[in-house]
Design an enzyme around this catalytic site. Structure first.
Site, PDB file in Angstrom:
ATOM      1  N   TYR A   1       0.852  -1.191   0.000  1.00 50.65           N
ATOM      2  CA  TYR A   1       0.000   0.000   0.000  1.00 50.65           C
ATOM      3  C   TYR A   1       0.892   1.247   0.000  1.00 50.65           C
ATOM      4  O   TYR A   1       0.775   2.121  -0.867  1.00 50.65           O
ATOM      5  CB  TYR A   1      -0.925  -0.024   1.221  1.00 50.65           C
ATOM      6  CG  TYR A   1      -1.618   1.283   1.526  1.00 50.65           C
ATOM      7  CD1 TYR A   1      -2.699   1.720   0.779  1.00 50.65           C
ATOM      8  CD2 TYR A   1      -1.178   2.101   2.579  1.00 50.65           C
ATOM      9  CE1 TYR A   1      -3.334   2.924   1.060  1.00 50.65           C
ATOM     10  CE2 TYR A   1      -1.801   3.301   2.868  1.00 50.65           C
ATOM     11  CZ  TYR A   1      -2.885   3.712   2.109  1.00 50.65           C
ATOM     12  OH  TYR A   1      -3.502   4.910   2.387  1.00 50.65           O
TER      13      TYR A   1
ATOM     14  N   LYS B   1       1.548   4.061  -2.836  1.00 50.16           N
ATOM     15  CA  LYS B   1       1.140   5.446  -2.555  1.00 50.16           C
ATOM     16  C   LYS B   1       2.306   6.396  -2.866  1.00 50.16           C
ATOM     17  O   LYS B   1       2.101   7.519  -3.301  1.00 50.16           O
ATOM     18  CB  LYS B   1       0.698   5.624  -1.084  1.00 50.16           C
ATOM     19  CG  LYS B   1      -0.600   4.961  -0.700  1.00 50.16           C
ATOM     20  CD  LYS B   1      -1.835   5.500  -1.390  1.00 50.16           C
ATOM     21  CE  LYS B   1      -2.349   6.815  -0.887  1.00 50.16           C
ATOM     22  NZ  LYS B   1      -3.628   7.196  -1.585  1.00 50.16           N
TER      23      LYS B   1
HETATM   24  N1  LIG Z   1      -8.281   6.126   6.035  1.00 51.29           N
HETATM   25  C1  LIG Z   1      -7.083   6.623   6.409  1.00 51.29           C
HETATM   26  O1  LIG Z   1      -6.714   6.615   7.590  1.00 51.29           O
HETATM   27  C2  LIG Z   1      -6.182   7.198   5.373  1.00 51.29           C
HETATM   28  C3  LIG Z   1      -6.521   7.192   4.036  1.00 51.29           C
HETATM   29  N2  LIG Z   1      -5.672   7.769   3.115  1.00 51.29           N
HETATM   30  C4  LIG Z   1      -6.044   7.791   1.708  1.00 51.29           C
HETATM   31  O2  LIG Z   1      -7.309   8.401   1.595  1.00 51.29           O
HETATM   32  C5  LIG Z   1      -7.996   7.896   0.455  1.00 51.29           C
HETATM   33  C6  LIG Z   1      -9.404   7.509   0.857  1.00 51.29           C
HETATM   34  O3  LIG Z   1      -9.332   6.512   1.854  1.00 51.29           O
HETATM   35  P1  LIG Z   1     -10.640   5.951   2.570  1.00 51.29           P
HETATM   36  O4  LIG Z   1     -11.770   6.831   2.312  1.00 51.29           O
HETATM   37  O5  LIG Z   1     -10.231   5.647   3.952  1.00 51.29           O
HETATM   38  O6  LIG Z   1     -10.816   4.578   1.797  1.00 51.29           O
HETATM   39  P2  LIG Z   1     -12.147   3.863   1.275  1.00 51.29           P
HETATM   40  O7  LIG Z   1     -11.766   2.446   1.020  1.00 51.29           O
HETATM   41  O8  LIG Z   1     -13.284   4.116   2.184  1.00 51.29           O
HETATM   42  O9  LIG Z   1     -12.423   4.597  -0.100  1.00 51.29           O
HETATM   43  C7  LIG Z   1     -11.737   4.325  -1.282  1.00 51.29           C
HETATM   44  C8  LIG Z   1     -12.709   4.305  -2.439  1.00 51.29           C
HETATM   45  O10 LIG Z   1     -11.977   4.026  -3.635  1.00 51.29           O
HETATM   46  C9  LIG Z   1     -12.793   3.199  -4.449  1.00 51.29           C
HETATM   47  N3  LIG Z   1     -11.967   2.471  -5.393  1.00 51.29           N
HETATM   48  C10 LIG Z   1     -11.040   1.522  -5.116  1.00 51.29           C
HETATM   49  N4  LIG Z   1     -10.529   1.040  -6.232  1.00 51.29           N
HETATM   50  C11 LIG Z   1     -11.130   1.678  -7.273  1.00 51.29           C
HETATM   51  C12 LIG Z   1     -11.012   1.604  -8.682  1.00 51.29           C
HETATM   52  N5  LIG Z   1     -10.190   0.737  -9.274  1.00 51.29           N
HETATM   53  N6  LIG Z   1     -11.771   2.424  -9.430  1.00 51.29           N
HETATM   54  C13 LIG Z   1     -12.636   3.292  -8.842  1.00 51.29           C
HETATM   55  N7  LIG Z   1     -12.791   3.396  -7.519  1.00 51.29           N
HETATM   56  C14 LIG Z   1     -12.042   2.597  -6.736  1.00 51.29           C
HETATM   57  C15 LIG Z   1     -13.476   2.289  -3.455  1.00 51.29           C
HETATM   58  O11 LIG Z   1     -14.623   1.681  -4.007  1.00 51.29           O
HETATM   59  C16 LIG Z   1     -13.779   3.224  -2.312  1.00 51.29           C
HETATM   60  O12 LIG Z   1     -15.065   3.775  -2.423  1.00 51.29           O
HETATM   61  C17 LIG Z   1      -7.148   6.758  -0.088  1.00 51.29           C
HETATM   62  O13 LIG Z   1      -6.385   7.228  -1.167  1.00 51.29           O
HETATM   63  C18 LIG Z   1      -6.221   6.423   1.062  1.00 51.29           C
HETATM   64  O14 LIG Z   1      -4.985   5.927   0.601  1.00 51.29           O
HETATM   65  C19 LIG Z   1      -4.498   8.356   3.488  1.00 51.29           C
HETATM   66  C20 LIG Z   1      -4.134   8.367   4.797  1.00 51.29           C
HETATM   67  C21 LIG Z   1      -4.925   7.797   5.843  1.00 51.29           C
END
Ligand SMILES: NC(=O)C1=CN([C@@H]2O[C@H](COP(=O)(O)OP(=O)(O)OC[C@H]3O[C@@H](n4cnc5c(N)ncnc54)[C@H](O)[C@@H]3O)[C@@H](O)[C@H]2O)C=CC1
Ligand SMILES: CC(C)=CCC[C@@H](C)[C@H]1CC[C@H]2C3=C(CC[C@]12C)[C@@]1(C)CCC(=O)C[C@@H]1CC3
Length: 365
Positions: free
Chosen positions: A164, A168
């Site tokens: 991951y 990133k």
């Molecule tokens: N949750 C956390 O603590 C942190 C999250 N992030 C970043 O924040 C962003 C959002 O994270 P979250 O909302 O927690 O994750 P999440 O898993 O809730 O949301 C990610 C979304 O991306 C969509 N997705 C995945 N693969 C896809 C594809 N091939 N095509 C289209 N859509 C796709 C999923 O369906 C999901 O709705 C990510 O980039 C993550 O790396 C960064 C630091 C901390």
């Protein structure tokens, strides 16, 4: 509507937005698309953008909700043909899609985070999008050892703790390198850390699940390690500020920005507060960090060797032990200086709002 020196239509001051948004239709220059808008952060971002008068489209591989005024496009971001229709007549794109960190699937991470992000950039340029805001992660500089008040000039992790993080890093490099003021394609990366809040599918659910299985009794190390946990609304605020400050003359073009609650907290105090808020006991007994890390490493190797025969997912992965037992907190001074960032919700209030939002995870529910 005003025009700035580049001839770009600019937003009215934020205090006018809700009034204008309520009074009439949405301004055409505030059309944006949230890639990954069905996810935890994405949905919070969509809701805030609507509140601020933006017209919002969501592109995601799944549709997890419906909201008046939001157009959904369902598809894989690696497929440019399905992505392009979601970017037509849009000036601003937020890219916050990623496979979940826990999936440990190298091929998937590489495909979505690296190839997919390349596709997103190409599609944005082709569709004439002017601004791309990437959700990166502060973990791009984390190697499993202490980071105290880390600034954005720390080098990328040479030995990232998992696929991951590795992907990133590549994703962030791609987006920042694509920034081209001459061509009026501007990019910026937001690096949040430890996002928590209502509807988070990870932090609180993992914690409660571990507690319900009777495994939340131990503190790894002496329990004094400081960590950033960032309330989701602050992360959203950082993204919108970045989008609104992204102009050809702005210092933020092509740069990464840490967005945190600016209140580092002891990892185990935070966990205890959430647990106790939901009616569970806080962990009490200490285990040496090196012992737990060594055991987690052994388990991980065992799972790898046995994968063709049996599949099991250990709770204690080396990555999780490192996150739970080291210092990792970051300075958001650069975001304060360049875009006037200031957290909008304090840590205590964030924890209260989060705990209240999970009645079904309370002890005995
Ligand atoms: N949750 C956390 O603590 C942190 C999250 N992030 C970043 O924040 C962003 C959002 O994270 P979250 O909302 O927690 O994750 P999440 O898993 O809730 O949301 C990610 C979304 O991306 C969509 N997705 C995945 N693969 C896809 C594809 N091939 N095509 C289209 N859509 C796709 C999923 O369906 C999901 O709705 C990510 O980039 C993550 O790396 C960064 C630091 C901390
Ligand atoms: C600050 C930051 C980057 C948080 C990320 C969220 C998750 C990585 C954590 C959310 C719940 C945490 C958790 C553990 C590790 C880190 C999390 C998954 C443990 C597995 C650590 C070892 C234990 O004793 C149980 C913990 C359960 C909760």
């Amino acid at each position: 509507q005003r025009e700035d020196e580049q001839g770009e239509k600019t937003a009215p001051p934020s205090h006018q937005l809700s009034f204008i948004g309520a009074r009439c239709c949405v301004q055409s220059n505030k059309r944006c698309t949230v890639i990954g808008g069905s996810g935890f952060l994405g949905r919070h971002l969509v809701e805030k953008l609507l509140e601020r008068g933006y017209s919002v489209s969501v592109f995601d591989i799944r549709q997890s909700y419906e909201l008046p005024g939001v157009t959904f496009y369902q598809g894989d971001l690696c497929d440019k043909r399905t992505l392009l229709p979601a970017l037509q007549d849009v000036s601003l794109v937020f890219h916050c899609a990623s496979p979940a960190p826990g999936s440990d699937n190298r091929e998937l991470f590489e495909r979505v985070n690296i190839l997919g992000t390349r596709t997103v950039i190409e599609a944005c340029v082709e569709a004439g999008v002017q601004k791309l805001v990437l959700t990166s992660s502060a973990s791009v500089v984390f190697e499993g050892t202490d980071i105290k008040n880390g600034r954005e000039d720390l080098p990328y992790a040479k030995k990232p703790i998992d696929y991951y993080t590795q992907t990133k890093i590549e994703q962030e490099k791609l987006v920042l390198a694509a920034c081209d003021t001459e061509k009026n394609f501007l990019t910026v990366a937001i690096r949040p850390h430890g996002i928590f809040g209502p509807r988070d599918p990870q932090l609180v659910p993992i914690l409660v699940d571990t507690a319900r299985r009777g495994k939340m009794k131990f503190i790894i190390g002496d329990g004094t390690n400081l960590v950033d946990f960032t309330f989701v609304e602050n992360v959203v605020h950082g993204h919108i500020l970045a989008a609104e400050h992204l102009r050809p003359s702005s210092p933020i073009c092509g740069k990464p920005y840490h967005i945190t609650n600016d209140e580092p907290v002891r990892f185990w105090d935070f966990m205890s507060e959430v647990l106790m808020g939901l009616g569970y006991a806080a962990p009490r007994y200490h285990l040496p960090y090196t012992l737990v890390y060594g055991l987690a490493l052994l388990l991980w190797l065992l799972a790898l060797v046995l994968r063709p025969l049996v599949s099991f997912k250990p709770t204690f992965t080396p990555m999780r032990v490192a996150l739970a037992g080291t210092h990792h907190y970051y300075s958001c001074e650069r975001a304060k200086q360049d875009m006037g960032y200031k957290p909008v919700i304090g840590l205590k209030e964030g924890i209260t709002l989060t705990v209240q939002s999970y009645p079904h995870l309370r002890r005995g529910a």
